[in-house]
Design an enzyme around this catalytic site. Structure first.
Site, PDB file in Angstrom:
ATOM      1  N   PHE A 137       7.531   0.502  -6.524  1.00 12.67           N
ATOM      2  CA  PHE A 137       6.589  -0.554  -6.133  1.00 12.67           C
ATOM      3  C   PHE A 137       5.191   0.036  -6.004  1.00 12.67           C
ATOM      4  O   PHE A 137       4.999   1.038  -5.330  1.00 12.67           O
ATOM      5  CB  PHE A 137       7.002  -1.212  -4.811  1.00 12.67           C
ATOM      6  CG  PHE A 137       6.109  -2.366  -4.455  1.00 12.67           C
ATOM      7  CD1 PHE A 137       6.253  -3.598  -5.087  1.00 12.67           C
ATOM      8  CD2 PHE A 137       5.087  -2.227  -3.514  1.00 12.67           C
ATOM      9  CE1 PHE A 137       5.416  -4.666  -4.796  1.00 12.67           C
ATOM     10  CE2 PHE A 137       4.237  -3.294  -3.220  1.00 12.67           C
ATOM     11  CZ  PHE A 137       4.413  -4.515  -3.856  1.00 12.67           C
ATOM     12  N   ASP A 222       2.137   7.853  -5.656  1.00  8.73           N
ATOM     13  CA  ASP A 222       1.786   6.693  -4.847  1.00  8.73           C
ATOM     14  C   ASP A 222       2.284   6.963  -3.432  1.00  8.73           C
ATOM     15  O   ASP A 222       3.464   6.832  -3.138  1.00  8.73           O
ATOM     16  CB  ASP A 222       2.443   5.436  -5.442  1.00  8.73           C
ATOM     17  CG  ASP A 222       2.176   4.200  -4.598  1.00  8.73           C
ATOM     18  OD1 ASP A 222       1.704   4.347  -3.454  1.00  8.73           O
ATOM     19  OD2 ASP A 222       2.463   3.093  -5.082  1.00  8.73           O
ATOM     20  N   LYS A 251      -1.972   1.663   3.489  1.00  2.36           N
ATOM     21  CA  LYS A 251      -1.169   1.299   4.663  1.00  2.36           C
ATOM     22  C   LYS A 251      -1.607   1.979   5.975  1.00  2.36           C
ATOM     23  O   LYS A 251      -2.537   1.517   6.601  1.00  2.36           O
ATOM     24  CB  LYS A 251       0.314   1.518   4.366  1.00  2.36           C
ATOM     25  CG  LYS A 251       0.843   0.470   3.359  1.00  2.36           C
ATOM     26  CD  LYS A 251       2.328   0.258   3.432  1.00  2.36           C
ATOM     27  CE  LYS A 251       2.741  -1.017   2.716  1.00  2.36           C
ATOM     28  NZ  LYS A 251       3.160  -0.826   1.322  1.00  2.36           N
TER      29      LYS A 251
HETATM   30  C1  LIG Z   1       2.696  -1.464   0.056  1.00  2.50           C
HETATM   31  C2  LIG Z   1       2.663  -0.609  -1.140  1.00  2.50           C
HETATM   32  C3  LIG Z   1       1.713  -0.827  -2.155  1.00  2.50           C
HETATM   33  C4  LIG Z   1       0.768  -2.006  -2.164  1.00  2.50           C
HETATM   34  O1  LIG Z   1      -0.176  -1.918  -1.148  1.00  2.50           O
HETATM   35  P1  LIG Z   1      -1.084  -3.220  -0.831  1.00  2.50           P
HETATM   36  O2  LIG Z   1      -1.994  -2.738   0.255  1.00  2.50           O
HETATM   37  O3  LIG Z   1      -0.149  -4.300  -0.420  1.00  2.50           O
HETATM   38  O4  LIG Z   1      -1.802  -3.563  -2.064  1.00  2.50           O
HETATM   39  C5  LIG Z   1       1.693   0.071  -3.206  1.00  2.50           C
HETATM   40  N1  LIG Z   1       2.543   1.094  -3.278  1.00  2.50           N
HETATM   41  C6  LIG Z   1       3.461   1.338  -2.320  1.00  2.50           C
HETATM   42  C7  LIG Z   1       4.374   2.520  -2.439  1.00  2.50           C
HETATM   43  C8  LIG Z   1       3.579   0.484  -1.218  1.00  2.50           C
HETATM   44  O5  LIG Z   1       4.506   0.691  -0.297  1.00  2.50           O
END
Ligand SMILES: *Cc1c(COP(=O)(O)O)cnc(C)c1O
Length: 402
Positions: A137, A222, A251
């Protein structure tokens, strides 16, 4: 002020979410209270965001001090909080240069654009393939959602950005088969969050790093969910012994204030020349002042050590409850990014556990239909942990009698 209820959500909001029935109105530490003053213990932390809990005095001080000084400039000018935060992130990581954005998706979008631009500049248009992983994700912009490994999230919006291949996570053979000199970048989570709390094997991440080097492909980690202390190291890569070329973080970075960052080397960063990328809000002084306070606090060795102690408490409590009411087959993850997988008897019922916990005054998360996920504050108190698990036990006991 106009009175509002959960019913209004269905009237005035785009229906892409299905929020719980409660409307929280205030929070303190790892507790929140709803409109009716019902108290909840928070093991969800706003999905791994509220890393210092709610309204931590350090964050409130940083926000209110900056609120009385300067809110916004745009990138026509730089500002002191942004420069201080960037220096701090450089000091804490492999990075030499920082780009600020406002969300995880935006940071990943910038990371992917940087990788593509670098490849075009250095190797030509042909080197454009991006390898990513099933169940990964990376956010909801069209590029990032397409790189993410769930077609359900990217289908139905017309033509997608191209040359993106998905393979199974932890599958060395599939990776060897996929990578070539035409690979521009590999994007992965160093611990899959939304996909079910899946850790990479050491051999897998080693191989990914080695083959990226061999083929001049960039490795993008990420760390939107794993970064800023979540796994007990300041960044998860530091616990894996593999360093990426580009890292995205969001986050927990702002502890609840929207901010994100891309970390990279000077060698790569120089390809984003003036005008190639940007953001109106990115590096906003309010956001950076809060993040500076959050990062300064979380990066202290004793705070990072405290995350590992809290992980041990979570694991012990889950084990204790599971001995009494067997419901989980495994607890996995690292630091305070933990997932408890439901056993065969409870398969597909993670949402039932979330709802039952909510009824007992405890907020938890799910990661798919089979995993109950915990991403609490990194400084949650032992009392809050114990009380939270007493409520969790009551919820599981109730489910058992149904
Ligand atoms: C939450 C998340 C995102 C997206 O972040 P947003 O601030 O909602 O755009 C991207 N990558 C990972 C691994 C995440 O957990």
């Amino acid at each position: 002020m106009t009175e509002v209820t959960r019913k209004d959500f269905d009237e005035v909001m785009v229906p892409c979410y299905n929020p719980m029935s409660i409307i929280p109105v205030r929070g303190e530490g790892s507790r929140i209270w709803d409109q009716q003053d019902n108290e909840f213990i928070d093991f969800a932390g706003g999905i791994a965001v509220s890393c210092l809990g709610h309204c931590h005095p350090i964050m409130v001080k940083a926000l209110s001090e900056q609120a009385n000084k300067l809110w916004h400039l745009s990138n026509v000018m730089t500002n002191e909080p942004a420069l201080r935060l960037a220096k701090k992130l450089v000091e804490l990581s492999f990075a030499e240069n920082i780009f600020f954005a406002n969300s995880g998706a935006e940071a990943n979008e910038a990371a992917l654009k940087l990788a593509r631009r670098y490849a075009v500049d250095e190797f030509g248009e042909k080197k454009s393939k991006i390898i990513a992983f099933n169940q990964g994700f990376h956010g909801r912009t069209f590029f990032t959602v397409t790189v993410g490994g769930q077609a359900a999230y990217s289908d139905g919006f017309g033509p997608k950005p191209g040359d993106i291949e998905h393979i199974p996570y932890n599958d060395i053979q599939a990776f060897e088969a996929a990578i070539s000199d035409d690979t521009c970048a590999v994007m992965m989570e160093p611990l899959q969050g939304e996909g079910g709390i899946i850790a990479p094997t050491p051999e897998f991440v080693q191989t990914v790093r080695e083959l990226c080097d061999k083929h001049n492909a960039l490795l993008i980690f990420d760390e939107v969910q794993t970064g800023n202390g979540r796994t007990g190291d300041f960044y998860a890569y530091q616990g894996l012994g593999v360093t990426p070329d580009i890292l995205s973080t969001a986050k927990s970075l702002g502890g609840g204030f929207p901010i994100a960052a891309v970390l990279t080397s000077k060698k790569l960063a120089k390809h984003l020349k003036v005008g190639t990328h940007g953001s109106t809000y990115g590096g906003n002084p309010l956001a950076c002042a809060v993040a500076e306070a959050v990062v300064g606090h979380v990066s202290q060795p004793e705070v990072l050590a405290g995350i590992k102690e809290r992980e041990a408490m979570f694991r012990a409590e889950l084990q204790r409850i599971n001995a009494k009411y067997p419901i989980f087959s495994e607890v996995r993850g690292k630091g305070l990014l933990l997932g408890a997988e439901l056993n065969d008897d409870w398969k597909g019922r993670s949402r039932d556990v979330l709802v039952a916990a909510g009824e007992e005054g405890l907020l938890v998360l799910v990661a798919g239909a089979n995993v109950v996920r915990f991403t609490p504050s990194l400084v949650i108190s032992p009392e809050e942990i114990q009380q939270g698990f007493a409520r969790f036990e009551a919820a599981i006991a109730k489910l058992y009698t149904l």
